[in-house]
Write an enzyme that holds these catalytic residues in place. Structure first.
Site, short mmCIF file in Angstrom:
data_model
loop_
_atom_site.label_atom_id
_atom_site.label_comp_id
_atom_site.label_asym_id
_atom_site.label_seq_id
_atom_site.Cartn_x
_atom_site.Cartn_y
_atom_site.Cartn_z
CG ASP A 298 -2.07 0.94 1.13
OD1 ASP A 298 -1.91 1.98 0.45
OD2 ASP A 298 -3.12 0.67 1.73
NE ARG A 300 -4.51 3.22 0.05
CZ ARG A 300 -5.63 2.57 0.31
NH1 ARG A 300 -6.79 3.14 0.11
NH2 ARG A 300 -5.58 1.33 0.79
N1 LIG Z 1 -2.85 -1.41 -6.90
C1 LIG Z 1 -4.13 -1.78 -6.93
N2 LIG Z 1 -5.05 -0.94 -6.49
C2 LIG Z 1 -6.32 -1.34 -6.50
C3 LIG Z 1 -6.72 -2.58 -6.98
N3 LIG Z 1 -8.07 -2.66 -6.88
C4 LIG Z 1 -8.49 -1.48 -6.35
N4 LIG Z 1 -7.43 -0.68 -6.12
C5 LIG Z 1 -7.36 0.63 -5.49
O1 LIG Z 1 -7.52 0.44 -4.10
C6 LIG Z 1 -8.00 1.63 -3.53
C7 LIG Z 1 -9.17 1.27 -2.61
O2 LIG Z 1 -9.47 2.41 -1.90
P1 LIG Z 1 -10.43 2.48 -0.64
O3 LIG Z 1 -11.70 1.73 -0.91
O4 LIG Z 1 -10.52 3.91 -0.25
O5 LIG Z 1 -9.59 1.82 0.50
P2 LIG Z 1 -9.44 0.43 1.18
O6 LIG Z 1 -8.00 0.26 1.48
O7 LIG Z 1 -10.12 -0.64 0.36
O8 LIG Z 1 -10.18 0.58 2.57
P3 LIG Z 1 -11.74 0.76 2.95
O9 LIG Z 1 -12.52 0.78 1.68
O10 LIG Z 1 -11.77 2.05 3.67
O11 LIG Z 1 -12.07 -0.38 3.83
C8 LIG Z 1 -8.38 2.55 -4.68
O12 LIG Z 1 -7.34 3.50 -4.83
C9 LIG Z 1 -8.39 1.62 -5.88
O13 LIG Z 1 -8.03 2.27 -7.09
C10 LIG Z 1 -5.72 -3.48 -7.43
O14 LIG Z 1 -5.95 -4.60 -7.82
N5 LIG Z 1 -4.43 -3.02 -7.40
#
Ligand SMILES: Nc1nc2c(ncn2[C@@H]2O[C@H](COP(=O)(O)OP(=O)(O)OP(=O)(O)O)[C@@H](O)[C@H]2O)c(=O)[nH]1
Ligand SMILES: [Zn+2]
Length: 378
Positions: A298, A300
């Site tokens: 991650d 971020r």
């Molecule tokens: N690198 C990557 N990013 C992904 C993938 N699928 C989704 N994402 C990203 O993951 C992030 C998910 O963000 P959020 O839903 O805010 O955060 P989370 O970590 O899932 O946490 P919560 O939803 O708050 O429980 C977004 O930036 C998406 O673009 C993937 O397969 N690879």
């Protein structure tokens, strides 16, 4: 810092940038988009054999058992583009390069210096593949390099300034503009746009029903951008549904704030997320795919979220998330997380693997999604 921002644009266009650390001058180029002759071209310009700076995540993929830091891999003369890709972000490096040859590459690794760290920080901030081609400028070539700096062909940046670019000027976020925007699930919404001081990223606070007047914890959602899910309803993730559910949940709680953060792909950017999806189609899970590209689980950072909350005068929150990392990051930034509320999207055949990797490997609190007990909170 001004030069650093300009350097980021140059690197994204495939141009060479000069990183200066005292007497050390290093030519830097993004690995992404490097042409067939990139290594020999850079060797000619610098008067020295180039190296490849690789992240610790990529070094682990190359089989380096103790990869705690980034490192520099000296390249053989005439290394071609395919070998650069094999080393920097290609799949199955051992199969591509050969076990013995890969062991030789690993033995050649050298510790990274300030200019190398700076080069990698620039790649990350540029949302490029986190691998850099670097070459020390020899005494003989310095005057030619200097001439290109003097005539404005190339830019020079200081290594220490470039290394700091990942912070993006936290604490100096600019509140730029705002407007009332009624949403389907929440009528009284104010969108407030914040811009990072280097101008590269913008984040939006969606303030629903003007909360934060009393001592009550403010319902808060931190939502990382996901173009494919948020806008197009991609079935590969649950982001779009989570986004809409968050607005409805905040409205149902009487009001709160949704921070829409420019952190596409957990901070790796859309180009890399699409690359990661293709790797996942080849069998990797979401975390391993990112690692092949050189990223951590991650990428971020939540400093901007803390800054936005500061600007809105919010100190105590009820956080809508399943991600303990977000709670920890806010607490670290001095925001009191009084309560957590779960927030789910739906499970389908396309996102099952993604959600189970988040649950099993990244510690996300998603049990209820798999048991179907979607009302549970924790
Ligand atoms: N690198 C990557 N990013 C992904 C993938 N699928 C989704 N994402 C990203 O993951 C992030 C998910 O963000 P959020 O839903 O805010 O955060 P989370 O970590 O899932 O946490 P919560 O939803 O708050 O429980 C977004 O930036 C998406 O673009 C993937 O397969 N690879
Ligand atoms: Zn998504």
């Amino acid at each position: 810092m001004h030069q650093v921002e300009r350097a980021i644009f140059d690197l994204r266009r495939g141009m060479t940038v000069v990183v200066i650390d005292g007497d050390t001058r290093v030519l830097v180029q993004a690995i992404e988009g490097a042409g067939e002759e990139a290594v020999s071209r850079l060797a000619g310009l610098a008067g020295d054999t180039p190296s490849l700076v690789l992240s610790r995540h990529r070094l682990a993929v190359l089989g380096e058992p103790d990869a705690r830091r980034l490192a520099r891999l000296p390249l053989a003369e005439g290394t071609d583009r395919q070998r650069l890709v094999d080393l920097a972000f290609g799949l199955a490096p051992e199969a591509r390069i050969g076990r013995e040859a890969l062991a030789r590459w690993r033995r050649a690794l050298e510790p990274a210096q300030a200019a190398d760290r700076a080069a990698l920080a620039l790649m990350r901030r540029s949302l490029l593949i986190p691998a850099a081609l670097v070459a020390r400028v020899s005494e003989a070539e310095w005057s030619a390099v200097q001439a290109r700096l003097d005539d404005g062909t190339w830019l020079a940046v200081r290594a220490d300034e470039a290394e700091q670019c990942l912070e993006g000027g936290v604490g100096m976020l600019k509140r730029v503009s705002e407007a009332q925007i009624p949403l389907e699930d929440a009528f009284d919404c104010r969108f407030i746009l914040f811009r990072e001081p280097d101008g590269l990223r913008e984040h939006v606070a969606v303030v629903i029903n003007e909360p934060g007047q009393g001592d009550e914890a403010v319902p808060l959602r931190l939502h990382s951008a996901c173009l494919t899910g948020d806008l197009f309803g991609s079935l590969r993730c649950d982001c779009g549904e989570q986004l809409r559910n968050a607005v409805a949940d905040i409205q149902a709680l009487g009001g709160g704030v949704l921070l829409y953060l420019a952190q596409e792909g957990r901070g790796i950017g859309l180009a890399n997320k699409l690359r990661a999806y293709t790797l996942q189609d080849g069998g990797l899970d979401t975390l391993d795919a990112d690692q092949v590209l050189g990223f951590g689980d991650d990428e971020r950072r939540y400093g901007v979220a803390v800054d936005m909350l500061d600007a809105l005068g919010i100190r105590r929150v009820q956080l809508l998330t399943n991600n303990p990392g977000k709670m920890a990051a806010l607490a670290e930034g001095g925001i009191e997380v009084v309560e957590r509320q779960a927030l789910f999207g739906s499970l389908n055949d396309h996102n099952r693997r993604y959600l189970s990797a988040k649950s099993e490997r990244a510690g996300h609190l998603l049990d209820a999604v798999f048991t179907g007990d979607r009302d549970s909170t924790g």
